[in-house]
Design a protein around this motif. Structure first.
Motif, PDB file in Angstrom:
ATOM      1  N   ALA A  71      45.495  27.566  44.977  1.00 41.05           N
ATOM      2  CA  ALA A  71      46.504  26.083  44.076  1.00 41.05           C
ATOM      3  C   ALA A  71      45.983  25.236  43.200  1.00 41.05           C
ATOM      4  CB  ALA A  71      47.288  25.609  45.715  1.00 41.05           C
ATOM      5  N   ARG A  72      46.704  25.632  42.109  1.00 41.67           N
ATOM      6  CA  ARG A  72      46.039  25.054  40.724  1.00 41.67           C
ATOM      7  C   ARG A  72      46.372  23.446  40.748  1.00 41.67           C
ATOM      8  NH1 ARG A  72      42.417  29.040  39.446  1.00 41.67           N
ATOM      9  NH2 ARG A  72      43.308  30.994  40.094  1.00 41.67           N
ATOM     10  N   SER A  73      47.498  23.238  41.436  1.00 39.58           N
ATOM     11  CA  SER A  73      48.081  21.524  40.801  1.00 39.58           C
ATOM     12  C   SER A  73      48.808  21.099  42.375  1.00 39.58           C
ATOM     13  CB  SER A  73      49.498  21.803  40.250  1.00 39.58           C
ATOM     14  OG  SER A  73      50.440  22.815  41.115  1.00 39.58           O
ATOM     15  N   ALA A  74      48.729  20.043  42.039  1.00 40.73           N
ATOM     16  CA  ALA A  74      49.321  19.573  43.493  1.00 40.73           C
ATOM     17  C   ALA A  74      50.161  20.460  43.964  1.00 40.73           C
ATOM     18  CB  ALA A  74      49.436  17.450  43.321  1.00 40.73           C
ATOM     19  N   THR A  75      51.428  20.084  43.269  1.00 38.67           N
ATOM     20  CA  THR A  75      53.382  21.365  43.676  1.00 38.67           C
ATOM     21  C   THR A  75      52.519  22.206  43.791  1.00 38.67           C
ATOM     22  OG1 THR A  75      54.187  19.874  42.320  1.00 38.67           O
ATOM     23  CG2 THR A  75      55.056  21.560  42.981  1.00 38.67           C
ATOM     24  N   GLU A 103      38.766  25.066  39.469  1.00 37.01           N
ATOM     25  CA  GLU A 103      39.487  26.176  38.928  1.00 37.01           C
ATOM     26  C   GLU A 103      41.125  25.918  40.241  1.00 37.01           C
ATOM     27  OE1 GLU A 103      37.556  29.328  39.543  1.00 37.01           O
ATOM     28  OE2 GLU A 103      36.518  28.765  37.254  1.00 37.01           O
ATOM     29  N   GLY A 104      41.469  24.531  40.820  1.00 34.95           N
ATOM     30  CA  GLY A 104      42.180  24.370  41.848  1.00 34.95           C
ATOM     31  C   GLY A 104      41.610  24.000  43.319  1.00 34.95           C
ATOM     32  N   VAL A 105      42.307  24.845  44.488  1.00 31.42           N
ATOM     33  CA  VAL A 105      42.128  24.493  46.095  1.00 31.42           C
ATOM     34  C   VAL A 105      42.403  25.905  46.776  1.00 31.42           C
ATOM     35  CG1 VAL A 105      41.822  21.912  45.573  1.00 31.42           C
ATOM     36  CG2 VAL A 105      43.541  23.386  46.131  1.00 31.42           C
ATOM     37  N   LEU A 106      41.514  25.809  47.576  1.00 35.31           N
ATOM     38  CA  LEU A 106      42.074  27.810  48.455  1.00 35.31           C
ATOM     39  C   LEU A 106      42.594  26.327  49.607  1.00 35.31           C
ATOM     40  CD1 LEU A 106      41.151  30.345  48.824  1.00 35.31           C
ATOM     41  CD2 LEU A 106      39.399  29.463  50.444  1.00 35.31           C
ATOM     42  N   VAL A 107      44.230  27.448  49.827  1.00 35.19           N
ATOM     43  CA  VAL A 107      44.837  26.300  50.578  1.00 35.19           C
ATOM     44  C   VAL A 107      44.333  27.550  52.124  1.00 35.19           C
ATOM     45  CG1 VAL A 107      46.671  25.557  51.178  1.00 35.19           C
ATOM     46  CG2 VAL A 107      46.257  25.136  49.127  1.00 35.19           C
ATOM     47  N   GLN A 108      44.284  26.947  53.244  1.00 34.64           N
ATOM     48  CA  GLN A 108      43.922  27.917  54.500  1.00 34.64           C
ATOM     49  C   GLN A 108      44.751  27.381  55.708  1.00 34.64           C
ATOM     50  OE1 GLN A 108      40.208  29.079  54.649  1.00 34.64           O
ATOM     51  NE2 GLN A 108      40.701  31.116  55.387  1.00 34.64           N
ATOM     52  N   SER A 135      49.787  23.442  45.710  1.00 32.30           N
ATOM     53  CA  SER A 135      49.365  23.262  46.978  1.00 32.30           C
ATOM     54  C   SER A 135      50.188  22.859  48.767  1.00 32.30           C
ATOM     55  CB  SER A 135      48.426  21.643  46.526  1.00 32.30           C
ATOM     56  OG  SER A 135      48.167  20.774  46.723  1.00 32.30           O
ATOM     57  N   ALA A 136      51.922  22.660  47.593  1.00 28.21           N
ATOM     58  CA  ALA A 136      52.349  21.324  48.544  1.00 28.21           C
ATOM     59  C   ALA A 136      53.204  22.515  49.124  1.00 28.21           C
ATOM     60  CB  ALA A 136      53.298  20.831  47.950  1.00 28.21           C
ATOM     61  N   SER A 137      53.464  23.989  47.967  1.00 34.33           N
ATOM     62  CA  SER A 137      54.697  25.143  48.318  1.00 34.33           C
ATOM     63  C   SER A 137      53.569  25.744  49.179  1.00 34.33           C
ATOM     64  CB  SER A 137      55.072  24.970  46.985  1.00 34.33           C
ATOM     65  OG  SER A 137      54.176  26.316  45.873  1.00 34.33           O
ATOM     66  N   VAL A 138      52.353  26.169  48.636  1.00 30.29           N
ATOM     67  CA  VAL A 138      51.713  26.904  49.472  1.00 30.29           C
ATOM     68  C   VAL A 138      51.543  26.275  50.795  1.00 30.29           C
ATOM     69  CG1 VAL A 138      49.309  27.965  49.631  1.00 30.29           C
ATOM     70  CG2 VAL A 138      50.580  28.262  47.571  1.00 30.29           C
ATOM     71  N   GLY A 139      51.113  25.355  51.364  1.00 34.17           N
ATOM     72  CA  GLY A 139      50.985  24.466  52.315  1.00 34.17           C
ATOM     73  C   GLY A 139      52.438  24.614  53.113  1.00 34.17           C
ATOM     74  N   SER A 140      53.665  24.987  52.357  1.00 36.31           N
ATOM     75  CA  SER A 140      54.685  24.971  53.460  1.00 36.31           C
ATOM     76  C   SER A 140      55.013  26.695  53.347  1.00 36.31           C
ATOM     77  CB  SER A 140      55.946  25.007  52.533  1.00 36.31           C
ATOM     78  OG  SER A 140      56.008  23.182  52.188  1.00 36.31           O
ATOM     79  N   GLU A 141      54.370  27.029  52.909  1.00 33.48           N
ATOM     80  CA  GLU A 141      54.610  29.109  53.383  1.00 33.48           C
ATOM     81  C   GLU A 141      53.305  29.230  54.580  1.00 33.48           C
ATOM     82  OE1 GLU A 141      53.835  31.005  49.500  1.00 33.48           O
ATOM     83  OE2 GLU A 141      55.415  30.028  48.284  1.00 33.48           O
ATOM     84  N   LYS A 157      39.620  23.043  49.792  1.00 37.95           N
ATOM     85  CA  LYS A 157      38.751  23.829  49.922  1.00 37.95           C
ATOM     86  C   LYS A 157      38.387  23.886  48.206  1.00 37.95           C
ATOM     87  CE  LYS A 157      37.268  26.021  53.800  1.00 37.95           C
ATOM     88  NZ  LYS A 157      37.219  27.155  54.476  1.00 37.95           N
ATOM     89  N   VAL A 158      37.784  22.655  47.134  1.00 36.65           N
ATOM     90  CA  VAL A 158      37.979  23.080  46.038  1.00 36.65           C
ATOM     91  C   VAL A 158      37.712  24.090  45.825  1.00 36.65           C
ATOM     92  CG1 VAL A 158      35.553  22.528  45.937  1.00 36.65           C
ATOM     93  CG2 VAL A 158      37.442  21.580  44.211  1.00 36.65           C
ATOM     94  N   VAL A 159      37.890  24.994  44.766  1.00 35.50           N
ATOM     95  CA  VAL A 159      37.320  26.130  43.992  1.00 35.50           C
ATOM     96  C   VAL A 159      37.017  25.988  42.722  1.00 35.50           C
ATOM     97  CG1 VAL A 159      38.195  28.018  43.075  1.00 35.50           C
ATOM     98  CG2 VAL A 159      39.132  27.255  45.115  1.00 35.50           C
ATOM     99  N   SER A 160      35.537  26.308  43.067  1.00 37.79           N
ATOM    100  CA  SER A 160      34.481  26.182  41.455  1.00 37.79           C
ATOM    101  C   SER A 160      33.137  26.730  41.623  1.00 37.79           C
ATOM    102  CB  SER A 160      33.769  24.269  41.758  1.00 37.79           C
ATOM    103  OG  SER A 160      32.937  23.884  41.251  1.00 37.79           O
ATOM    104  N   PRO A 161      32.612  27.641  40.825  1.00 37.82           N
ATOM    105  CA  PRO A 161      31.971  28.405  40.671  1.00 37.82           C
ATOM    106  C   PRO A 161      30.422  26.972  41.056  1.00 37.82           C
ATOM    107  CG  PRO A 161      32.954  28.083  38.198  1.00 37.82           C
ATOM    108  CD  PRO A 161      34.181  27.456  38.968  1.00 37.82           C
ATOM    109  N   ASP A 162      31.146  26.209  40.347  1.00 39.28           N
ATOM    110  CA  ASP A 162      29.459  25.870  40.101  1.00 39.28           C
ATOM    111  C   ASP A 162      29.311  24.680  41.541  1.00 39.28           C
ATOM    112  OD1 ASP A 162      29.527  26.251  37.537  1.00 39.28           O
ATOM    113  OD2 ASP A 162      30.957  25.297  36.612  1.00 39.28           O
ATOM    114  N   ILE A 163      29.875  24.263  42.266  1.00 39.69           N
ATOM    115  CA  ILE A 163      29.437  23.724  43.582  1.00 39.69           C
ATOM    116  C   ILE A 163      29.781  25.090  45.051  1.00 39.69           C
ATOM    117  CG2 ILE A 163      30.728  21.883  45.350  1.00 39.69           C
ATOM    118  CD1 ILE A 163      32.145  21.092  43.165  1.00 39.69           C
TER     119      ILE A 163
END
Length: 199
Positions: A45-49, A111-116, A51-57, A65-71
């Protein structure tokens, strides 16, 4: 399940073509899936909105979990939120995580968050592969989560490994009694662990 070697090679080829030495989280999950290892479904998910819809799905509760190639260690910079129960909490978690991580790792690309879906119960273990200059590919096993960082209770075997080697790895860590089940907790599924190690 058969191993999809072509799919695995494509994941690696994409990362190499992009000039990266590490896989992104979604690529790592795809690579693991190509070897027939089950994982919880995941979406970026790349936005707060979003992330909410992905969570519902996917179905609450979820983890982000934050998505970042630097962390590398996301929890160290506030990049992991567990037990998110609804859409409002998902939006708040996304915004809060971006602020927290942005403050602690200001130069990191976010780059957003990974939702699981949140997986409850069970015992967290770690399986990995590294390449030794002398021995070649090594398979690693140990207790996961905070245990691997705090206790460094892991074992290695030269790949490929047999089922007997995998059983020996399960018995080779100091935490073997935890795998067997203690104080009313069920033991780990040794057959599943053996299968994952061999894959």
């Amino acid at each position: 399940l058969p191993v999809d070697h072509d799919r695995a090679a494509q994941v690696i080829a994409r990362a190499r073509a992009a000039g990266r030495a590490h896989l992104e989280q979604s690529e790592a999950l795809e690579l693991v899936a190509s070897y027939g290892i089950p994982t919880a479904p995941a979406r970026i998910a790349r936005s707060a909105t979003e992330s909410a819809s992905v969570g519902s799905e996917l179905g609450f509760p979820v983890v982000m979990k934050v998505v970042s190639p630097d962390i590398d260690h996301k929890s160290d910079v506030g990049g992991v939120t567990l037990g998110i129960e609804d859409e409002d909490a998902a939006r708040a978690a996304y915004d809060g995580m971006m602020r927290e991580v942005g403050g602690r790792a200001p130069n990191a690309r976010l780059e957003g968050v990974l939702v699981q879906p949140m997986v409850r119960g069970g015992l967290e273990t770690i399986v990995g592969v590294s390449h030794d200059r002398l021995f070649g590919p090594l398979v690693m096993f140990g207790l996961g989560g905070i245990y691997v960082e705090a206790l460094r209770d892991v074992v290695f075997r030269v790949a490929p490994i047999s089922a007997l080697d995998a059983q020996d790895m399960l018995d080779g860590i100091r935490g073997t009694p935890i795998l067997a089940g203690m104080r009313g907790r069920a033991g780990a599924d040794r057959g599943a662990l053996v299968d994952v190690l061999r894959r």
